[in-house]
Design a protein around this motif. Structure first.
Motif, PDB file in Angstrom:
ATOM      1  N   THR A 146       0.851  -1.185   0.000  1.00  0.00           N
ATOM      2  CA  THR A 146       0.000   0.000   0.000  1.00  0.00           C
ATOM      3  C   THR A 146       0.890   1.238   0.000  1.00  0.00           C
ATOM      4  OG1 THR A 146      -0.194  -0.036   2.416  1.00  0.00           O
ATOM      5  CG2 THR A 146      -1.950  -1.109   1.151  1.00  0.00           C
ATOM      6  N   ARG A 172      -8.284   0.321   7.287  1.00  0.00           N
ATOM      7  CA  ARG A 172      -9.455  -0.546   7.055  1.00  0.00           C
ATOM      8  C   ARG A 172      -9.026  -1.965   6.665  1.00  0.00           C
ATOM      9  NH1 ARG A 172      -8.602   2.732   2.936  1.00  0.00           N
ATOM     10  NH2 ARG A 172      -8.566   1.963   0.799  1.00  0.00           N
ATOM     11  N   LEU A 173      -7.746  -2.137   6.280  1.00  0.00           N
ATOM     12  CA  LEU A 173      -7.226  -3.461   5.923  1.00  0.00           C
ATOM     13  C   LEU A 173      -6.699  -4.236   7.132  1.00  0.00           C
ATOM     14  CD1 LEU A 173      -5.270  -2.545   2.650  1.00  0.00           C
ATOM     15  CD2 LEU A 173      -7.637  -3.328   2.882  1.00  0.00           C
ATOM     16  N   GLN A 175      -6.817  -8.315   8.242  1.00  0.00           N
ATOM     17  CA  GLN A 175      -7.273  -9.110   7.109  1.00  0.00           C
ATOM     18  C   GLN A 175      -6.134  -9.735   6.296  1.00  0.00           C
ATOM     19  OE1 GLN A 175     -10.464  -7.176   4.772  1.00  0.00           O
ATOM     20  NE2 GLN A 175     -10.279  -5.509   6.259  1.00  0.00           N
ATOM     21  N   TYR A 176      -4.907  -9.222   6.458  1.00  0.00           N
ATOM     22  CA  TYR A 176      -3.796  -9.667   5.607  1.00  0.00           C
ATOM     23  C   TYR A 176      -2.532  -9.858   6.432  1.00  0.00           C
ATOM     24  CZ  TYR A 176      -6.938  -7.961   2.033  1.00  0.00           C
ATOM     25  OH  TYR A 176      -8.042  -7.756   1.234  1.00  0.00           O
TER      26      TYR A 176
END
Length: 142
Positions: free
Chosen positions: A75, A81-82, A85-86
């Motif tokens: 990024t 907001r991520l 999740q990763y």
């Protein structure tokens, strides 16, 4: 999971198939479309102390929980907001390397990875990734 040790060169010749200036670059797909797979899935290794509050983390792309494959992304701006999740496994290390990532994001067409080499720099504990056109981006692996 295959249980076998991988060999280098998996990402050689692939492209950054997704490029959104100011937000993200994504690569590692052998098909170059974002729909390719290596034929295996890797469980997530998400850590609560790692997030996308700062720009330039290096993370594994996925299709949902525990579905990580060979694709990765960086990024270019904060993207909290991520978080959660990763799997984040590195950070683009310096301004020169960040400029390389910005140039990839701004490219009008897919940028080919001629060769990706991860080599230890014993003094700084950084790893060096050789990007297209001979550009070098330093990435600190976490």
């Amino acid at each position: 999971m295959t249980g076998t040790t991988g060999r280098g060169g998996f990402c050689d010749g692939t492209v950054f198939h997704r490029r959104v200036p100011g937000f993200v670059v994504r690569g590692g797909d052998r098909l170059g479309t974002g729909h390719g797979s290596a034929g295996y899935r890797i469980p997530d290794e998400i850590r609560p102390d790692q997030g996308f509050e700062q720009p330039f983390p290096l993370a594994m792309a996925n299709l949902g929980r525990d579905s990580t494959g060979p694709q990765f992304f960086i990024t270019l701006a904060p993207a909290p907001r991520l978080n959660g999740q990763y799997t984040i496994f590195g950070q683009v290390a310096d301004e020169r390397s960040q400029d390389v990532v910005r140039a990839i994001a701004a490219a009008p067409t897919a940028v080919r990875l001629d060769r990706v080499t991860i080599a230890a720099d014993q003094r700084s504990r950084r790893r060096r990734a050789l990007w297209p056109g001979g550009g070098t981006a330093m990435v600190t692996l976490i």
